[in-house]
Design a protein around this motif. Structure first.
Motif, PDB file in Angstrom:
ATOM      1  N   ILE A 174      41.479  28.442  32.877  1.00 32.38           N
ATOM      2  CA  ILE A 174      41.488  29.836  33.317  1.00 32.38           C
ATOM      3  C   ILE A 174      41.200  29.902  34.816  1.00 32.38           C
ATOM      4  N   LEU A 175      41.734  30.947  35.425  1.00 29.43           N
ATOM      5  CA  LEU A 175      41.468  31.264  36.825  1.00 29.43           C
ATOM      6  C   LEU A 175      40.542  32.473  36.814  1.00 29.43           C
ATOM      7  N   VAL A 176      39.373  32.340  37.425  1.00 24.93           N
ATOM      8  CA  VAL A 176      38.344  33.377  37.353  1.00 24.93           C
ATOM      9  C   VAL A 176      38.006  33.858  38.760  1.00 24.93           C
ATOM     10  N   ARG A 177      37.901  35.161  38.922  1.00 28.26           N
ATOM     11  CA  ARG A 177      37.485  35.744  40.206  1.00 28.26           C
ATOM     12  C   ARG A 177      36.006  36.090  40.133  1.00 28.26           C
ATOM     13  N   LEU A 178      35.238  35.589  41.113  1.00 31.98           N
ATOM     14  CA  LEU A 178      33.808  35.869  41.219  1.00 31.98           C
ATOM     15  C   LEU A 178      33.565  36.874  42.336  1.00 31.98           C
ATOM     16  N   GLN A 179      32.604  37.734  42.093  1.00 28.69           N
ATOM     17  CA  GLN A 179      32.227  38.711  43.119  1.00 28.69           C
ATOM     18  C   GLN A 179      30.762  39.073  42.900  1.00 28.69           C
ATOM     19  N   ARG A 180      30.036  39.239  43.986  1.00 30.49           N
ATOM     20  CA  ARG A 180      28.659  39.722  43.892  1.00 30.49           C
ATOM     21  C   ARG A 180      28.699  41.211  43.565  1.00 30.49           C
ATOM     22  N   PRO A 181      27.816  41.702  42.689  1.00 31.91           N
ATOM     23  CA  PRO A 181      27.795  43.137  42.383  1.00 31.91           C
ATOM     24  C   PRO A 181      27.657  43.958  43.670  1.00 31.91           C
ATOM     25  N   GLY A 182      28.555  44.897  43.858  1.00 32.84           N
ATOM     26  CA  GLY A 182      28.528  45.751  45.045  1.00 32.84           C
ATOM     27  C   GLY A 182      29.093  45.094  46.287  1.00 32.84           C
ATOM     28  N   GLY A 183      29.436  43.827  46.194  1.00 34.32           N
ATOM     29  CA  GLY A 183      29.971  43.107  47.354  1.00 34.32           C
ATOM     30  C   GLY A 183      31.483  43.206  47.413  1.00 34.32           C
ATOM     31  N   GLU A 184      32.012  42.967  48.595  1.00 38.80           N
ATOM     32  CA  GLU A 184      33.458  43.007  48.775  1.00 38.80           C
ATOM     33  C   GLU A 184      34.078  41.616  48.741  1.00 38.80           C
ATOM     34  N   GLU A 185      33.299  40.589  49.071  1.00 36.74           N
ATOM     35  CA  GLU A 185      33.835  39.232  49.117  1.00 36.74           C
ATOM     36  C   GLU A 185      34.104  38.724  47.714  1.00 36.74           C
ATOM     37  N   GLN A 186      35.201  37.980  47.585  1.00 36.91           N
ATOM     38  CA  GLN A 186      35.588  37.416  46.298  1.00 36.91           C
ATOM     39  C   GLN A 186      35.873  35.938  46.458  1.00 36.91           C
ATOM     40  N   ARG A 187      35.762  35.228  45.344  1.00 38.82           N
ATOM     41  CA  ARG A 187      36.049  33.800  45.325  1.00 38.82           C
ATOM     42  C   ARG A 187      36.665  33.474  43.978  1.00 38.82           C
ATOM     43  N   ASP A 188      37.757  32.718  43.985  1.00 41.12           N
ATOM     44  CA  ASP A 188      38.406  32.319  42.738  1.00 41.12           C
ATOM     45  C   ASP A 188      38.010  30.898  42.384  1.00 41.12           C
ATOM     46  N   ILE A 189      37.784  30.667  41.091  1.00 38.77           N
ATOM     47  CA  ILE A 189      37.408  29.343  40.601  1.00 38.77           C
ATOM     48  C   ILE A 189      38.325  28.963  39.443  1.00 38.77           C
ATOM     49  N   VAL A 190      38.426  27.661  39.189  1.00 36.85           N
ATOM     50  CA  VAL A 190      39.248  27.127  38.104  1.00 36.85           C
ATOM     51  C   VAL A 190      38.336  26.379  37.135  1.00 36.85           C
ATOM     52  N   ARG A 191      38.495  26.692  35.845  1.00 35.80           N
ATOM     53  CA  ARG A 191      37.750  26.003  34.797  1.00 35.80           C
ATOM     54  C   ARG A 191      38.715  25.593  33.694  1.00 35.80           C
ATOM     55  N   GLY A 192      38.615  24.348  33.231  1.00 37.52           N
ATOM     56  CA  GLY A 192      39.483  23.878  32.154  1.00 37.52           C
ATOM     57  C   GLY A 192      38.851  22.743  31.380  1.00 37.52           C
ATOM     58  N   THR A 193      39.120  22.739  30.055  1.00 45.61           N
ATOM     59  CA  THR A 193      38.545  21.697  29.211  1.00 45.61           C
ATOM     60  C   THR A 193      39.311  21.555  27.901  1.00 45.61           C
ATOM     61  N   LYS A 194      39.353  20.321  27.403  1.00 44.82           N
ATOM     62  CA  LYS A 194      39.947  20.046  26.095  1.00 44.82           C
ATOM     63  C   LYS A 194      39.101  20.634  24.978  1.00 44.82           C
ATOM     64  N   ALA A 195      37.838  20.870  25.241  1.00 47.84           N
ATOM     65  CA  ALA A 195      36.921  21.360  24.217  1.00 47.84           C
ATOM     66  C   ALA A 195      37.236  22.794  23.794  1.00 47.84           C
ATOM     67  N   ALA A 196      38.006  23.515  24.593  1.00 48.73           N
ATOM     68  CA  ALA A 196      38.307  24.918  24.287  1.00 48.73           C
ATOM     69  C   ALA A 196      39.535  25.022  23.395  1.00 48.73           C
ATOM     70  N   GLU A 197      39.347  25.615  22.218  1.00 48.23           N
ATOM     71  CA  GLU A 197      40.483  25.853  21.341  1.00 48.23           C
ATOM     72  C   GLU A 197      41.337  27.005  21.883  1.00 48.23           C
ATOM     73  N   PHE A 198      40.673  28.004  22.466  1.00 46.47           N
ATOM     74  CA  PHE A 198      41.343  29.164  23.043  1.00 46.47           C
ATOM     75  C   PHE A 198      40.811  29.401  24.454  1.00 46.47           C
ATOM     76  N   HIS A 199      41.603  30.085  25.285  1.00 50.59           N
ATOM     77  CA  HIS A 199      41.198  30.361  26.658  1.00 50.59           C
ATOM     78  C   HIS A 199      39.906  31.163  26.736  1.00 50.59           C
ATOM     79  N   ASN A 200      39.705  32.083  25.792  1.00 51.93           N
ATOM     80  CA  ASN A 200      38.497  32.904  25.848  1.00 51.93           C
ATOM     81  C   ASN A 200      37.230  32.082  25.621  1.00 51.93           C
ATOM     82  N   HIS A 201      37.347  30.920  24.987  1.00 56.03           N
ATOM     83  CA  HIS A 201      36.176  30.059  24.808  1.00 56.03           C
ATOM     84  C   HIS A 201      35.675  29.549  26.155  1.00 56.03           C
TER      85      HIS A 201
END
Length: 149
Positions: free
Chosen positions: A52-79
C-alpha cells in the motif's frame, strides 16, 4: 539523504519516528541506507506480495509524506493498513491509504516490479511508489506497469 528530504517534507526528522527506527524497528528487507529512507519504505526482502501507498500528515499540518509498506504476511491490503495506521498514530501522524497493488521483489537480481491493484483501496499511483522505492533501493532496477499479474 538530502535528496529524500528535499522531495519528502521533513515530518518529524529527529523525532520519535526516527528514534524508533534507530532502535532497530525497521521492516525486514529494508536497506539501512538512512533513517529517513527506512521510515519511508518497509517491504519484504523477496517474493511477490501486496503493498500500500500511505500518505502521512501531522494533525493540523500542511506537510505530507508518502510511505510504502508491503509484506507477504498480509492476506488483504487492509491488513497492512490496520498494522501501519496505529503505529503511525503513536508517532503523531494521520494516515490515508492512497491505494495498493503488488510488488515482486528479487533481491538476488536487484529487481523490483510494481503492478496490480487493491480491490478495497484501488490502484496506487505506481509511478509515485517507484520514485519512493528508488530513493532506498538505489542500485536496483525498478519498474512498474498496470498489469494485474
Amino acid at each position: 539523504m538530502a535528496a529524500a528530504r528535499r522531495n519528502a517534507p521533513d515530518l518529524g526528522a529527529g523525532g520519535e519516528g526516527e528514534r524508533q527506527l534507530r532502535k532497530g524497528r525497521m521492516g525486514k528487507g529494508t536497506p539501512k541506507a538512512s533513517t529517513g529512507n527506512a521510515f519511508t519504505v518497509q517491504i519484504d526482502p523477496d517474493g511477490t506480495f501486496k503493498y500500500i501507498l500511505v500518505r502521512l500528515q501531522r494533525p493540523g499540518g500542511e506537510e505530507q509524506r508518502d510511505i510504502v509498506r508491503g509484506t507477504k504476511a498480509a492476506e488483504f491490503h487492509n491488513h497492512i493498513f490496520e498494522k501501519v495506521n496505529p503505529e503511525m498514530e503513536k508517532l503523531g501522524y494521520e494516515c490515508k491509504c492512497l491505494g495498493g497493488g503488488k510488488i515482486d521483489h528479487n533481491s538476488k537480481d536487484k529487481k523490483i516490479r510494481v503492478f496490480g491493484l487493491s480491490t478495497g483501496y484501488g490502484k496506487a499511483d505506481h509511478s509515485v511508489t517507484v520514485e519512493i522505492l528508488k530513493k532506498v533501493y538505489t542500485d536496483y532496477e525498478i519498474t512498474w506497469s498496470d498489469d494485474k499479474k
